[in-house]
Scaffold this active site. Structure first.
Site, PDB file in Angstrom:
ATOM      1  N   ASP A 159       2.795   4.932   4.785  1.00 36.20           N
ATOM      2  CA  ASP A 159       2.480   4.541   6.158  1.00 36.20           C
ATOM      3  C   ASP A 159       2.341   3.028   6.287  1.00 36.20           C
ATOM      4  O   ASP A 159       2.106   2.520   7.388  1.00 36.20           O
ATOM      5  CB  ASP A 159       1.206   5.232   6.636  1.00 36.20           C
ATOM      6  CG  ASP A 159       0.023   4.982   5.717  1.00 36.20           C
ATOM      7  OD1 ASP A 159       0.245   4.548   4.567  1.00 36.20           O
ATOM      8  OD2 ASP A 159      -1.119   5.234   6.132  1.00 36.20           O
ATOM      9  N   HIS A 160       2.489   2.303   5.169  1.00 41.96           N
ATOM     10  CA  HIS A 160       2.547   0.844   5.164  1.00 41.96           C
ATOM     11  C   HIS A 160       3.937   0.415   4.715  1.00 41.96           C
ATOM     12  O   HIS A 160       4.706   1.205   4.159  1.00 41.96           O
ATOM     13  CB  HIS A 160       1.513   0.261   4.196  1.00 41.96           C
ATOM     14  CG  HIS A 160       0.091   0.512   4.595  1.00 41.96           C
ATOM     15  ND1 HIS A 160      -0.777  -0.486   4.975  1.00 41.96           N
ATOM     16  CD2 HIS A 160      -0.628   1.670   4.650  1.00 41.96           C
ATOM     17  CE1 HIS A 160      -1.956   0.034   5.253  1.00 41.96           C
ATOM     18  NE2 HIS A 160      -1.891   1.342   5.059  1.00 41.96           N
TER      19      HIS A 160
ATOM     20  N   ASN B 293       0.873  -1.169   0.000  1.00 46.49           N
ATOM     21  CA  ASN B 293       0.000   0.000   0.000  1.00 46.49           C
ATOM     22  C   ASN B 293       0.913   1.222   0.000  1.00 46.49           C
ATOM     23  O   ASN B 293       1.505   1.579   1.023  1.00 46.49           O
ATOM     24  CB  ASN B 293      -0.910   0.005   1.231  1.00 46.49           C
ATOM     25  CG  ASN B 293      -1.883   1.171   1.241  1.00 46.49           C
ATOM     26  OD1 ASN B 293      -1.574   2.271   0.813  1.00 46.49           O
ATOM     27  ND2 ASN B 293      -3.081   0.932   1.752  1.00 46.49           N
TER      28      ASN B 293
ATOM     29  N   TYR C  24      -7.831  -3.670  -2.282  1.00 48.55           N
ATOM     30  CA  TYR C  24      -7.737  -2.638  -1.252  1.00 48.55           C
ATOM     31  C   TYR C  24      -9.109  -2.556  -0.600  1.00 48.55           C
ATOM     32  O   TYR C  24     -10.002  -1.853  -1.076  1.00 48.55           O
ATOM     33  CB  TYR C  24      -7.318  -1.293  -1.852  1.00 48.55           C
ATOM     34  CG  TYR C  24      -7.400  -0.143  -0.877  1.00 48.55           C
ATOM     35  CD1 TYR C  24      -6.828  -0.227   0.386  1.00 48.55           C
ATOM     36  CD2 TYR C  24      -8.055   1.033  -1.225  1.00 48.55           C
ATOM     37  CE1 TYR C  24      -6.907   0.813   1.277  1.00 48.55           C
ATOM     38  CE2 TYR C  24      -8.140   2.095  -0.337  1.00 48.55           C
ATOM     39  CZ  TYR C  24      -7.563   1.980   0.911  1.00 48.55           C
ATOM     40  OH  TYR C  24      -7.649   3.026   1.811  1.00 48.55           O
TER      41      TYR C  24
ATOM     42  N   ASN D  58      -7.427  -4.206   5.672  1.00 48.02           N
ATOM     43  CA  ASN D  58      -7.967  -3.281   6.679  1.00 48.02           C
ATOM     44  C   ASN D  58      -8.645  -4.025   7.829  1.00 48.02           C
ATOM     45  O   ASN D  58      -9.657  -3.577   8.371  1.00 48.02           O
ATOM     46  CB  ASN D  58      -8.941  -2.288   6.038  1.00 48.02           C
ATOM     47  CG  ASN D  58      -8.259  -0.979   5.650  1.00 48.02           C
ATOM     48  OD1 ASN D  58      -7.490  -0.418   6.420  1.00 48.02           O
ATOM     49  ND2 ASN D  58      -8.535  -0.510   4.453  1.00 48.02           N
TER      50      ASN D  58
ATOM     51  N   ASP E 182      -4.264  -4.815   1.061  1.00 48.42           N
ATOM     52  CA  ASP E 182      -4.647  -4.193   2.328  1.00 48.42           C
ATOM     53  C   ASP E 182      -6.072  -4.626   2.664  1.00 48.42           C
ATOM     54  O   ASP E 182      -7.031  -4.143   2.082  1.00 48.42           O
ATOM     55  CB  ASP E 182      -4.555  -2.675   2.188  1.00 48.42           C
ATOM     56  CG  ASP E 182      -4.838  -1.943   3.492  1.00 48.42           C
ATOM     57  OD1 ASP E 182      -5.181  -2.611   4.482  1.00 48.42           O
ATOM     58  OD2 ASP E 182      -4.730  -0.697   3.510  1.00 48.42           O
TER      59      ASP E 182
END
Length: 621
Positions: free
Chosen positions: A296-297, A7, A157, A198, A196
């Site tokens: 941030d990943h 990501n 995603y 989540n 991702d």
């Protein structure tokens, strides 16, 4: 062979980080990742805004899915090294309803059949309604399905639960993904789902999962409960990375960069590579790459064996299993949804940039000049008076201009026919008409700001001379027939009297005691520009750290102070978000104070550490 998922949180910002800023184009970044199949999530771009080097990197085939109506949001991509592997089929979306023009034929489709609404027990929204179609689920550019022969790869995603209203959307996307994988398995296919998700699979995958309050209610969230049932041993999908690191703590792939959580590895694991059990014999290794920055990943990957031994003793190579054997395997063309077939890149559509090429510019500028020019050789209109500027041009030329040889041309010289044109006298001034510029006034000294105002010498001389030369007879009797003195004369007389008695401090004549000393001036300026000392937090008694509010709202742009210690498991989020018995004081405390309050306290205001402004409330403990 390596398969990598990452990501990237916007393809346009990735080149701003090291080491990606050392590469000239996207192909260099892909080469540096050292993977054969690269899957990106959160491209945050659009088809129209995609740079050519990102859409068609050298030595890579590319596939994209972007939101239908919302640009710069979501988006996924798959890059395959065309020197080693070429996909057999590809589709955009996971429902099978997104089709290119013309639509895919039956032989071009990955699956023989696709899940329908009746096959899924959809999750209701807040009003108890369930979706009638899957169109909205695939409209945000969240999925790509690529067929590699040995397996079908699904790059996703998955939606984040930004609010309770999105819970239904998030859950239905997961249910659709599960139904699509199930349909592929019924057709006898092996599947890799990566990206991702989540979702945190277990409490071990969450930085605060070990806290009693979180561990007790961890599986109550519907997405976590669904994911737990879909994974092995309860479900068909195997979490490859966790299977190689079953007891490894801190195996996180995502961190909150706003609170610098990556420094202390205070994160979560929401990125996965899931495979059906038939592919486990091909898996060689799996891990994360937390050292790679740019998002941030962090990237995750798996490596596949180049060759395996079947139960019969026969050796099977990966190239044979992926239908890559033969000299023509890597020379075949990619599926039709590849970016190389887009009209804007296949030469079938004229790009906007072609109108700004060198040839087009030349032709355009020529036509403009021809339509908007006036020649110097043209005679002036008979009805208009002669232009004085023409005479000025001939009489005010400098010798330097006269020494230049004349331009010989068979055609008349042309100049733009602009309406607003400087006069010739101002455009070509003679050397004799130039006047030297007056030197700029000197800058006032700092000491002048700390002294009393002074009267200019001319004004002082005028007032002094007037007081001695003008004689005022206050006892004179005014004739009744003479006019009375005007109010202006009375004011003038009063001003003259005042000027003779006013006490003005002239810096040149004032005593040394009346002038501020250099030490006093220095102290005054030092106090004015001395930075505000940060307050100390009440728990650790350490200087706090200054931050700025960037979120849109009434407090945007305001600065505030918080504890300078890093965040970590059990850091104090506040009494409303963290139980007091679960607070770990070795990490950041809940100190918060607006910078404006700190300035007021430094000037003699209150010293309270409790600040409430808008929707932000923090209490210093």
């Amino acid at each position: 062979m390596r398969i990598l998922s990452w990501n990237i949180n916007a393809i346009r910002t990735l080149p701003q980080y090291h080491p990606w800023n050392a590469f000239k184009n996207c192909a260099g970044i892909l080469e540096e990742l050292k993977a054969d199949i690269i899957c990106f999530q959160e491209m945050k771009s659009s088809r129209s805004g995609l740079p050519r080097d990102v859409a068609l990197p050298e030595n890579f085939d590319s596939f994209f899915s972007f939101p239908v109506s919302k640009g710069g949001y979501s988006g996924v991509a798959v890059y395959t090294d065309s020197r080693k592997i070429v996909p057999l089929k590809a589709e955009e979306g996971i429902s099978g309803r997104l089709q290119p023009k013309p639509p895919l034929s039956a032989t071009e489709r990955v699956s023989q059949s696709y899940p329908s609404v009746s096959d899924i027990n959809a999750f209701p929204d807040e009003d108890g309604n369930t979706p009638a179609t899957f169109d909205a689920l695939d409209a945000e550019g969240r999925g790509l399905v690529i067929d590699f022969g040995l397996f079908v790869l699904i790059n996703v995603y998955c939606p984040n639960e930004t609010s309770e209203a999105r819970t239904s959307f998030k859950m239905n996307y997961h249910l659709l993904l599960e139904a699509r994988v199930k349909q592929l398995m019924v057709e006898g296919r092996e599947v890799i789902v990566l990206g991702d998700m989540n979702i945190c699979a277990t409490p071990m995958d969450h930085c605060d999962g070990h806290l009693p309050s979180n561990a007790k209610t961890f599986w109550e969230h519907p997405a976590r409960a669904w994911f737990h049932k879909w994974l092995d041993p309860l479900g068909p999908m195997v979490d490859v990375v966790r299977s190689y690191w079953p007891e490894r703590k801190g195996l996180y792939t995502c961190w909150n960069t706003k609170i610098s959580a990556r420094e202390t590895n205070y994160g979560t694991r929401v990125d996965y590579i899931l495979v059906t059990k038939g592919l486990l014999r091909w898996i060689k290794h799996g891990d994360i790459q937390p050292a790679l920055k740019g998002s941030d990943h962090c990237p995750i990957y798996i490596d596949l064996h180049d060759e395996i031994v079947l139960e019969s003793g026969e050796r099977l190579t990966l190239h044979e299993a992926m239908q890559l054997q033969g000299s023509n395997a890597t020379k075949r063309e990619p599926p039709r949804v590849a970016a190389k077939y887009w009209e804007e890149f296949s030469g079938k559509q004229t790009l906007l940039s072609t109108f700004f090429t060198k040839g087009a510019t030349g032709r355009t500028s020529t036509s403009v000049i021809q339509n908007n020019v006036t020649t110097l050789s043209a005679s002036p209109s008979e009805n208009s008076p002669p232009d004085p500027s023409q005479a000025a041009i001939s009489t005010s030329e400098s010798p330097a201009h006269e020494s230049k040889p004349p331009i010989r041309s068979s055609q008349s010289r042309i100049i733009p026919n602009t309406k607003k044109r400087k006069s010739a006298s101002s455009a070509l001034p003679s050397s004799s008409s130039k006047k030297p510029k007056k030197p700029a006034a000197g800058q006032a000294s700092l000491a002048s700001f700390f002294s009393k105002p002074k009267v200019s010498p001319s004004a002082q001389a005028a007032s002094t001379s007037s007081s001695f030369t003008e004689v005022i007879d206050v006892d004179a009797v005014v004739d009744d027939d003479s006019p009375a003195p005007s109010q202006l004369d009375e004011d003038h007389r009063l001003a003259l009297e005042s000027s003779t008695t006013a006490d003005y401090d002239d810096p040149s004549t004032a005593s040394p005691s009346s002038q501020p000393s250099s030490s006093q001036s220095k102290a005054a300026w030092s106090s004015l520009f001395t930075p505000l000392q940060p307050p100390k937090c009440t728990v650790h008694n350490e200087p706090t750290k200054k931050h700025t509010v960037n979120k849109a709202g009434p407090n945007k742009g305001r600065t505030f102070y918080v504890c300078s210690r890093p965040v970590g498991p059990g850091y104090d989020k506040g009494k409303g978000e963290r139980l007091r018995n679960e607070v770990d004081h070795q990490y950041r405390c809940n100190y918060f104070k607006w910078a404006s309050d700190v300035k007021r306290d430094a000037a003699g205001g209150s010293t309270s550490d409790t600040t409430t402004q808008g929707n932000v409330t923090r209490i210093g403990s």
